[in-house]
Design an enzyme around this catalytic site. Structure first.
Site, PDB file in Angstrom:
ATOM      1  N   ASP A   1      48.176  30.507  47.709  1.00 44.59           N
ATOM      2  CA  ASP A   1      47.660  31.829  47.346  1.00 44.59           C
ATOM      3  C   ASP A   1      48.608  32.909  47.877  1.00 44.59           C
ATOM      4  OD1 ASP A   1      45.454  30.562  46.310  1.00 44.59           O
ATOM      5  OD2 ASP A   1      44.247  30.876  48.120  1.00 44.59           O
ATOM      6  N   LYS A   2      48.471  34.097  47.306  1.00 41.71           N
ATOM      7  CA  LYS A   2      49.322  35.221  47.725  1.00 41.71           C
ATOM      8  C   LYS A   2      49.243  35.445  49.247  1.00 41.71           C
ATOM      9  CE  LYS A   2      49.871  40.137  46.885  1.00 41.71           C
ATOM     10  NZ  LYS A   2      49.262  41.314  46.264  1.00 41.71           N
TER      11      LYS A   2
END
Ligand code: URA
Length: 241
Positions: A103-104
């Site tokens: 994920d970011k």
């Protein structure tokens, strides 16, 4: 392989730019100047030079990155910075892509390669490649959670996870844990904790299969895998192709 393709692949410019370099008599094959980009080269035996440089041809690249937060695990994105933006152009010309997604806001071990077959093997759900994460959790993680992770639990969309190994490092109002999963569903670790009523506040991947994040690699830094690391993740068959 054609000489012009090899030079373009090795970062000497577009096909057009390579044509110019050839025209300027800057390229030699086995010590003889050639202007013909169409000649066929055997990169394992022919010695290619551009000006003073000897070209060391490398088809595949395998990188370990300590992914920082704030970057998406993609090759291109309209709005966000990608992990590829963290690589210099002499590495980008290999066209590496991230193997699996973080994920970011997730940090840690990210493998990047241009070997599509390896990428596929490591992300295939059939292969059950283990992934070890360290996480900080808002909430008191209990032995009951450990059992629920071990049994496999139901996510909010009804998906039943495979058994996961949860180890409590620090238990308290906020907890610290390590978890080993074999799947790579979207937001998997965060959703598994949500299923037991807790929130992941920090997530970092430490290991994929037998490959461990180099602890000396700073956030946002990368390096090529060593030969030994490569053998941990790369079946001999794919390496030789
Ligand atoms: N699980 C998540 O929730 N996020 C990640 O980035 C990786 C695993």
């Amino acid at each position: 392989m054609r000489l012009d393709k090899l030079l373009a692949n090795m970062g000497y410019g577009s096909r057009k730019e390579v044509k110019n370099i050839l025209k300027q008599k800057k390229v030699s094959v086995n010590n003889s100047i050639t202007k013909d980009g169409k000649v066929h080269i055997d990169p394992s035996t022919d010695v290619i030079q551009v000006g003073e440089d000897t070209v060391h041809y490398q088809k595949y690249i395998y990188l370990m990155m300590n992914k920082p937060p704030g970057f998406v695990s993609a090759t291109v994105d309209d709005k966000e910075k990608t992990v590829i933006d963290l690589l210099p152009s002499n590495i980008q010309h290999y066209n590496p892509f991230p193997v699996g997604r973080l994920d970011k806001d997730t940090e840690g071990l990210l493998l990047l390669t241009n070997n599509g077959e390896l990428g596929h093997k490591l992300t295939s759900p059939k292969k059950d490649i283990t992934k070890l994460y360290y996480a900080k959790i808002d909430g008191h993680v209990t032995s009951e959670d450990v059992n629920r992770f071990a049994e496999g639990l139901e996510l909010e969309d009804g998906y039943e996870t495979k058994p996961a190994k949860l180890r409590i490092l620090i238990a308290g109002e906020s907890s610290e844990i390590e978890v080993i999963i074999t799947e790579g569903k979207y937001h998997q670790v965060k959703r598994m904790f949500a299923a037991v009523g807790k929130k992941v506040t920090y997530l970092k991947r430490l290991k994929m299969g037998m490959l461990e994040l180099d602890p000396s690699l700073k956030n946002g830094h990368y390096r090529e895998l060593t030969e030994d690391e490569l053998t941990l993740i790369l079946p001999k068959k794919i390496a030789d192709e």
